[in-house]
Design a protein around this motif. Structure first.
Motif, short mmCIF file in Angstrom:
data_model
loop_
_atom_site.label_atom_id
_atom_site.label_comp_id
_atom_site.label_asym_id
_atom_site.label_seq_id
_atom_site.Cartn_x
_atom_site.Cartn_y
_atom_site.Cartn_z
N SER A 28 6.60 -4.35 -2.22
CA SER A 28 5.45 -4.26 -1.55
C SER A 28 5.42 -5.43 -0.77
O SER A 28 4.39 -5.86 -0.42
CB SER A 28 4.21 -3.81 -2.44
OG SER A 28 4.40 -3.73 -3.59
N ILE A 221 -7.93 4.92 -5.55
CA ILE A 221 -6.94 6.13 -5.44
C ILE A 221 -5.58 5.37 -5.92
O ILE A 221 -4.67 5.94 -6.50
CB ILE A 221 -6.66 6.27 -3.77
CG1 ILE A 221 -5.90 7.66 -3.77
CG2 ILE A 221 -6.23 5.34 -2.99
CD1 ILE A 221 -6.09 8.06 -2.40
N THR A 222 -5.31 3.99 -5.74
CA THR A 222 -3.99 3.56 -6.11
C THR A 222 -3.96 3.54 -7.75
O THR A 222 -2.88 3.04 -8.30
CB THR A 222 -4.13 2.28 -5.51
OG1 THR A 222 -4.97 1.24 -5.90
CG2 THR A 222 -3.80 2.19 -4.12
N LEU A 228 -0.49 10.32 -3.42
CA LEU A 228 0.55 9.79 -2.96
C LEU A 228 0.58 8.17 -3.11
O LEU A 228 1.34 7.55 -3.29
CB LEU A 228 0.75 10.16 -1.42
CG LEU A 228 1.80 9.55 -0.56
CD1 LEU A 228 3.07 9.55 -1.11
CD2 LEU A 228 1.68 9.99 1.06
N ALA A 229 -0.76 7.72 -2.71
CA ALA A 229 -0.92 6.27 -2.88
C ALA A 229 -0.63 5.87 -4.17
O ALA A 229 -0.26 4.58 -4.27
CB ALA A 229 -2.51 6.11 -2.24
N PHE A 315 1.62 -8.34 6.03
CA PHE A 315 1.10 -6.94 5.50
C PHE A 315 -0.53 -7.03 5.91
O PHE A 315 -0.83 -5.94 6.28
CB PHE A 315 0.97 -7.52 3.92
CG PHE A 315 0.09 -6.18 3.06
CD1 PHE A 315 0.89 -5.17 2.53
CD2 PHE A 315 -1.01 -6.59 2.92
CE1 PHE A 315 0.20 -4.16 2.03
CE2 PHE A 315 -2.02 -5.62 2.17
CZ PHE A 315 -1.29 -4.14 1.83
N PHE A 319 -1.12 -3.66 7.68
CA PHE A 319 -2.05 -2.66 6.72
C PHE A 319 -2.97 -1.91 7.63
O PHE A 319 -3.07 -0.59 7.31
CB PHE A 319 -2.29 -3.36 5.56
CG PHE A 319 -3.02 -2.34 4.39
CD1 PHE A 319 -1.88 -1.60 3.90
CD2 PHE A 319 -3.96 -2.68 3.66
CE1 PHE A 319 -2.52 -0.65 2.85
CE2 PHE A 319 -4.48 -1.96 2.71
CZ PHE A 319 -3.58 -0.80 2.31
N PHE A 322 -1.45 0.49 9.99
CA PHE A 322 -0.66 1.70 8.83
C PHE A 322 -1.63 2.70 8.39
O PHE A 322 -1.45 3.97 8.42
CB PHE A 322 -0.02 0.90 8.07
CG PHE A 322 0.64 1.86 6.63
CD1 PHE A 322 1.61 2.49 7.13
CD2 PHE A 322 0.23 1.81 5.54
CE1 PHE A 322 2.29 3.57 6.25
CE2 PHE A 322 0.73 2.70 4.62
CZ PHE A 322 1.84 3.66 5.10
N GLN A 323 -2.74 1.99 7.68
CA GLN A 323 -3.79 2.96 7.07
C GLN A 323 -4.50 3.85 8.56
O GLN A 323 -4.74 5.10 8.13
CB GLN A 323 -4.71 2.17 6.29
CG GLN A 323 -4.09 1.83 5.17
CD GLN A 323 -3.57 2.61 4.06
OE1 GLN A 323 -4.15 4.01 4.37
NE2 GLN A 323 -2.55 2.38 3.29
N THR A 327 -1.39 6.80 7.52
CA THR A 327 -1.96 7.56 6.26
C THR A 327 -3.49 8.24 7.02
O THR A 327 -3.57 9.30 6.30
CB THR A 327 -2.22 6.85 5.41
OG1 THR A 327 -3.42 6.00 5.48
CG2 THR A 327 -1.01 5.97 5.07
MG1 PMR Z 1 -1.07 2.50 0.16
C1 PMR Z 1 -2.45 8.99 2.10
C2 PMR Z 1 -1.88 7.80 1.87
C3 PMR Z 1 -2.06 6.52 1.40
C4 PMR Z 1 -3.39 5.93 0.88
C5 PMR Z 1 -4.76 6.76 1.19
C6 PMR Z 1 -3.23 4.75 0.61
C7 PMR Z 1 -4.31 3.84 0.12
N1 PMR Z 1 -1.96 4.36 0.93
C8 PMR Z 1 -1.16 5.40 1.09
C9 PMR Z 1 0.26 5.44 1.47
C10 PMR Z 1 1.13 4.48 1.15
N2 PMR Z 1 0.67 3.00 0.84
C11 PMR Z 1 2.36 4.45 1.50
C12 PMR Z 1 3.23 5.64 2.00
C13 PMR Z 1 2.96 3.27 1.25
C14 PMR Z 1 4.30 2.80 1.24
C15 PMR Z 1 4.81 2.21 2.72
C16 PMR Z 1 1.83 2.38 0.98
C17 PMR Z 1 2.01 0.99 0.71
C18 PMR Z 1 0.88 0.37 0.11
C19 PMR Z 1 1.13 -0.88 -0.32
C20 PMR Z 1 2.28 -2.07 -0.34
N3 PMR Z 1 -0.24 0.76 0.05
C21 PMR Z 1 -1.16 -0.28 -0.43
C22 PMR Z 1 -0.44 -1.34 -0.65
C23 PMR Z 1 -1.22 -2.37 -1.13
O1 PMR Z 1 -0.74 -3.56 -1.55
C24 PMR Z 1 -2.55 -1.98 -1.50
C25 PMR Z 1 -2.40 -1.70 -3.17
O2 PMR Z 1 -2.05 -1.23 -3.50
O3 PMR Z 1 -3.60 -2.42 -3.40
C26 PMR Z 1 -3.70 -2.18 -4.91
C27 PMR Z 1 -2.41 -0.55 -0.89
C28 PMR Z 1 -3.50 0.42 -0.67
N4 PMR Z 1 -2.96 1.66 -0.43
C29 PMR Z 1 -4.07 2.44 0.05
C30 PMR Z 1 -5.37 1.78 -0.59
C31 PMR Z 1 -6.58 2.15 -0.56
C32 PMR Z 1 -4.84 0.53 -1.00
C33 PMR Z 1 -5.57 -0.69 -1.41
C34 PMR Z 1 -5.63 -0.31 -2.93
C35 PMR Z 1 -6.86 -0.51 -3.63
O4 PMR Z 1 -7.95 -1.36 -3.17
O5 PMR Z 1 -6.96 0.03 -4.62
#
Ligand code: PMR
Ligand code: NDP
Length: 393
Positions: A28, A221-222, A228-229, A315, A319, A322-323, A327
């Protein structure tokens, strides 16, 4: 009548007429009152604790925190609610504090580790002074948590709602860092600090005469692998809790809950699973007897907050778009604050044991947690180990 009363009283004693009840992929690295002759208004001394240069300072302000008024017709109007929000100096916590303060129905106790930052944040958010108090709390120190509880009790504010919101996320850390007591920082702060705080403040919540008392722990969600997340590596997994049981010290044991090698992103997600499990265990143990509503939530992806401060600049740049555009999970800080404020105060969100989420129309719904985040046996074990770690058992 209420208006007349407000006009003759000094601003610090203004009364609030309430219409509604408050019951109401590794790597990541890229994304790496009505007023009657029987008004009982109390002037209370409030101490605001600030810390500058390591010195805890006390300021005294006056206000009327709790005015419950019986109207001549026997109808009761509601006093101002009193809510503690941890980590209210930025992001979701600040936006929620602002949303609640703006209603005029809530006094927000901003429980923050950086007094000056919190004061500046409240001012720049336009929060009126009489609607908030800042108190020092560093969740990475259990002594500080206990001190906060003492200070809060001395302040005289009732506790109607506690919001455990603060968190750290250390996705790029190569080595673990630790809390004052030697717990890995993410789980130590996000879970253990809040665990001790909410256990200690449960009595205070129980004593509140507010129609709807709530304990809210922010989840995500994570941490839920049924999404998916939640399947973006590294995935949350508490394993058999062997690392937690050994104290997450990283000395002769692992700093990770599952006993594995240190991974900052996983540690954060694991801490969120603990937050969601803790909320459910509170519900099972205390809801029936206390009437307190225990809830968790995923407020949406607030991609612009300080949570990502430790992530690489690329990032942080990519980010949010991307969001927003890919997403479509993006939510603004303001909107996320309204969502959490709803969980604090909306009369329709009183159900306990719920993990709230919002759909595309921004309507709340009860969401499903992952298998691990809804595992009752694991919740009990996390609870029992955590109470030993924080000195409650
Ligand atoms: Mg995510 C519907 C898809 C979705 C959603 C709602 C989130 C939320 N993310 C999604 C998809 C993806 N993310 C996909 C397909 C990828 C690969 C490219 C991806 C990647 C990604 C990364 C590297 N996403 C992230 C990261 C972080 O470093 C963030 C994280 O995990 O923090 C713990 C994050 C997040 N994505 C989210 C949300 C809400 C986060 C912040 C996490 C949190 O506060 O819990
Ligand atoms: P921010 O970084 O903006 O806010 C985190 C807050 O926690 C800050 O006020 C910070 O204080 C405080 N904090 C950190 N460490 C401590 C400590 N040791 N003691 C006291 N306070 C501390 O992030 P967010 O607003 O995004 O995060 C708020 C909550 O929302 C977290 O629980 C997070 O897990 C959750 N969340 C966030 C999502 C997002 O997309 N951003 C998605 C899902 C959940 P300071 O200002 O001094 O640094």
């Amino acid at each position: 009548m209420a208006l007349q009363a407000a006009a003759v009283l000094p601003p610090a004693l203004s009364l609030h007429k309430e219409a509604k009840s408050g019951a109401s992929f590794r790597d990541s690295s890229l994304f790496g009152d009505s007023f009657s002759g029987h008004v009982k208004a109390e002037l209370r001394c409030k101490r605001e604790y600030g810390r500058r240069d390591g010195v805890v300072r006390a300021q005294v302000t006056t206000s009327a925190p709790s005015v419950t008024v019986a109207a001549p017709g026997g109808k009761k109007t509601l006093r101002k609610g009193s809510v503690v929000i941890t980590g209210a100096s930025s992001g979701l916590g600040l936006a929620t504090a602002k949303a609640l303060a703006e209603t005029g129905k809530w006094h927000v106790i901003m429980a923050c580790r950086d007094f000056l930052k919190a004061e500046r944040a409240a001012k720049s958010a336009g929060m009126a002074k009489e609607n908030y108090t800042i108190m020092h709390l560093d969740l990475a120190s259990l002594d500080s948590v206990r001190q906060f509880v003492d200070n809060f009790r001395q302040s005289g504010w009732p506790l109607d709602v506690l919001v455990c919101n603060a968190a750290v996320y250390l996705p790029t850390a190569k080595e673990p860092t630790f809390t004052a007591e030697g717990f890995e920082l993410s789980v130590g702060t996000n879970h253990l600090g809040h665990f001790l705080l909410s256990r200690l403040l449960l009595d205070d919540l129980e004593k509140s005469d507010y129609p709807s008392k709530r304990l809210i722990i922010v989840g995500s969600i994570t941490g839920n692998t049924n999404t998916l997340a939640g399947n973006v590596p590294p995935k949350a997994n508490l394993g058999d809790l062997r690392g937690l049981a050994r104290g997450l010290s990283g000395l002769n044991s692992s700093p990770m809950i599952d006993g594995g090698d240190f991974d900052g992103a996983k540690a954060y997600k694991d801490s969120k699973v603990c937050n969601m499990l803790t909320m459910q265990e509170f519900h099972r143990r205390y809801h029936e007897d206390t009437g307190i509503t225990f809830a968790s939530l995923y407020p949406g992806c607030i991609a612009t907050t300080g949570l990502f401060r430790e992530h690489i600049p690329l990032f942080r740049l990519l980010f949010p778009p991307f969001q927003k555009y890919i997403t479509k999970g993006f939510v603004s800080e303001e909107e996320s604050g309204k969502r959490l404020a709803q969980v604090v105060s909306d009369p329709s969100l009183t159900k306990s044991g719920v993990y709230w989420s919002w759909n595309k129309e921004s309507a709340s719904f009860e969401n499903r947690l992952s298998e691990e985040a809804s595992d009752a046996e694991k919740a009990r074990k996390v609870w029992e180990i955590s109470e030993k770690l924080v000195g409650l058992a």
